[in-house]
Design a protein around this motif. Structure first.
Motif, PDB file in Angstrom:
ATOM      1  N   GLU A 159     -17.159  24.642  -1.227  1.00 22.93           N
ATOM      2  CA  GLU A 159     -18.305  24.381  -2.094  1.00 22.93           C
ATOM      3  C   GLU A 159     -18.434  25.389  -3.004  1.00 22.93           C
ATOM      4  O   GLU A 159     -18.945  24.880  -4.184  1.00 22.93           O
ATOM      5  N   VAL A 160     -17.801  26.525  -3.043  1.00 22.87           N
ATOM      6  CA  VAL A 160     -17.961  27.445  -4.262  1.00 22.87           C
ATOM      7  C   VAL A 160     -17.110  26.755  -5.174  1.00 22.87           C
ATOM      8  O   VAL A 160     -17.325  26.917  -6.169  1.00 22.87           O
ATOM      9  N   ARG A 161     -15.781  26.493  -4.915  1.00 21.57           N
ATOM     10  CA  ARG A 161     -14.729  25.899  -5.727  1.00 21.57           C
ATOM     11  C   ARG A 161     -15.550  24.756  -6.553  1.00 21.57           C
ATOM     12  O   ARG A 161     -15.357  24.677  -7.768  1.00 21.57           O
ATOM     13  N   ASN A 162     -16.105  23.758  -5.720  1.00 22.73           N
ATOM     14  CA  ASN A 162     -16.644  22.433  -6.502  1.00 22.73           C
ATOM     15  C   ASN A 162     -17.916  22.905  -7.152  1.00 22.73           C
ATOM     16  O   ASN A 162     -17.873  22.443  -8.434  1.00 22.73           O
ATOM     17  N   LEU A 163     -18.638  23.927  -6.715  1.00 21.08           N
ATOM     18  CA  LEU A 163     -19.702  24.230  -7.842  1.00 21.08           C
ATOM     19  C   LEU A 163     -19.197  25.021  -9.181  1.00 21.08           C
ATOM     20  O   LEU A 163     -19.791  24.549 -10.124  1.00 21.08           O
ATOM     21  N   ASP A 219     -15.797  34.519  -3.408  1.00 21.88           N
ATOM     22  CA  ASP A 219     -17.025  33.668  -2.957  1.00 21.88           C
ATOM     23  C   ASP A 219     -18.066  34.692  -3.229  1.00 21.88           C
ATOM     24  O   ASP A 219     -19.177  34.046  -3.759  1.00 21.88           O
ATOM     25  N   VAL A 220     -18.381  35.540  -2.498  1.00 20.69           N
ATOM     26  CA  VAL A 220     -19.383  36.494  -2.712  1.00 20.69           C
ATOM     27  C   VAL A 220     -19.660  37.018  -4.257  1.00 20.69           C
ATOM     28  O   VAL A 220     -20.833  36.948  -4.596  1.00 20.69           O
ATOM     29  N   GLY A 221     -18.310  37.611  -4.610  1.00 22.56           N
ATOM     30  CA  GLY A 221     -18.620  37.997  -6.194  1.00 22.56           C
ATOM     31  C   GLY A 221     -19.157  36.979  -7.087  1.00 22.56           C
ATOM     32  O   GLY A 221     -19.792  37.228  -7.882  1.00 22.56           O
ATOM     33  N   PHE A 222     -18.492  35.850  -6.954  1.00 27.03           N
ATOM     34  CA  PHE A 222     -18.979  34.431  -7.778  1.00 27.03           C
ATOM     35  C   PHE A 222     -20.355  34.278  -7.622  1.00 27.03           C
ATOM     36  O   PHE A 222     -21.014  34.253  -8.759  1.00 27.03           O
ATOM     37  N   ALA A 223     -20.996  34.421  -6.535  1.00 25.61           N
ATOM     38  CA  ALA A 223     -22.491  33.900  -6.390  1.00 25.61           C
ATOM     39  C   ALA A 223     -23.253  35.096  -7.006  1.00 25.61           C
ATOM     40  O   ALA A 223     -24.185  34.816  -7.454  1.00 25.61           O
ATOM     41  N   GLN A 224     -22.869  36.251  -6.553  1.00 30.70           N
ATOM     42  CA  GLN A 224     -23.722  37.328  -7.085  1.00 30.70           C
ATOM     43  C   GLN A 224     -23.622  37.544  -8.554  1.00 30.70           C
ATOM     44  O   GLN A 224     -24.643  37.438  -9.256  1.00 30.70           O
ATOM     45  N   ASP A 225     -22.488  37.279  -9.113  1.00 31.42           N
ATOM     46  CA  ASP A 225     -22.530  37.621 -10.700  1.00 31.42           C
ATOM     47  C   ASP A 225     -22.940  36.499 -11.403  1.00 31.42           C
ATOM     48  O   ASP A 225     -23.527  36.389 -12.301  1.00 31.42           O
ATOM     49  N   MET A 226     -22.403  35.201 -11.018  1.00 31.67           N
ATOM     50  CA  MET A 226     -22.962  34.247 -11.647  1.00 31.67           C
ATOM     51  C   MET A 226     -24.450  33.862 -11.460  1.00 31.67           C
ATOM     52  O   MET A 226     -25.186  33.117 -12.357  1.00 31.67           O
ATOM     53  N   SER A 227     -24.860  34.321 -10.671  1.00 32.12           N
ATOM     54  CA  SER A 227     -26.514  34.339 -10.393  1.00 32.12           C
ATOM     55  C   SER A 227     -27.058  35.194 -11.564  1.00 32.12           C
ATOM     56  O   SER A 227     -28.228  34.695 -12.200  1.00 32.12           O
TER      57      SER A 227
END
Length: 238
Positions: free
Chosen positions: A204-208, A60-68
């Protein structure tokens, strides 16, 4: 003439509750405690006593960081094409990408703030995709690995030279350069979107991630079509 009411014999137990185990204080207490334990366990899993906070090395954290980071570059390229393209279809596509991905960056940065997580990852990109990276699936294998096991650059990202070429190319050739760079950018993010969709803990991360994948797949199809109209080919993945 008066009648005398006949009262039931006194057995020491109220008639309405005789034989009922739920009137036994010990049974009731144990039942209440058991029910409370089940409820507390269920609510704790759902984060009812506070927001669920993923671990710093989580998907979750890694996805939010890298995808940003990935999104920010897409926004940069899209904003340039929106302002400088002469093709209304390209300008509309660029506007859609810029608007949507800006909003999504805001969502992901909000999550990182709630989780008290850093904006950028430590030790390179995509460490949260360790299983996929070490198997070499969809990420370009082990090329560009850091000492900490991350990637120095995410797939599909434009180089500094690519961005300079985009800005230096006049229309209508600008459209082809933009479409090529953005198509490669979208395709490079597919593995991260799929992994986030399939492995994140937070719904919410999976859905986004799933929403991003659907939107970007449609955009990639449009860009492929627009490139074909111009007699141009997609760029190889970097």
């Amino acid at each position: 003439m008066s009648s005398t009411a006949t009262e039931p014999p006194d057995t020491g137990t109220p008639a309405a509750t005789a034989g009922s185990p739920w009137r036994n204080p010990l049974v009731v207490t144990l039942a209440v405690l058991a029910l409370a334990a089940v409820v507390v366990a269920g609510l704790a899993v759902r984060g009812a006593f506070g927001p669920y906070v993923p671990q710093p090395d989580s998907v979750d954290v890694g996805f939010a960081q890298d995808m940003s980071v990935h999104h920010r570059q897409a926004v940069e390229m899209a904003s340039w094409a929106r302002d400088h393209s002469t093709d209304p279809r390209v300008r509309q596509l660029a506007f859609d990408i810029e608007t949507t991905q800006n909003q999504q960056v805001g969502i992901m940065q909000g999550w990182l703030g709630l989780w008290n997580a850093p904006i950028l990852p430590d030790g390179g990109h995509m460490t949260w995709m360790a299983d996929a990276m070490h198997s070499g699936h969809s990420t370009g294998g082990m090329d560009g690995m850091t000492a900490e096991g991350g990637m120095t650059k995410m797939p599909g990202m434009a180089t500094t030279e690519d961005l300079a070429r985009l800005r230096a190319t006049p229309p209508p050739q600008l459209d082809t350069v933009f479409l090529q760079l953005m198509l490669r950018h979208h395709e490079g993010g597919v593995s991260m979107l799929e992994y986030g969709r399939d492995h994140a803990d937070v719904a919410e991360v999976r859905n986004l991630a799933s929403q991003m994948l659907t939107a970007q797949t449609a955009e990639s199809q449009l860009m492929t079509s627009l490139l074909a109209e111009r007699g141009a080919q997609p760029l190889p993945m970097n």
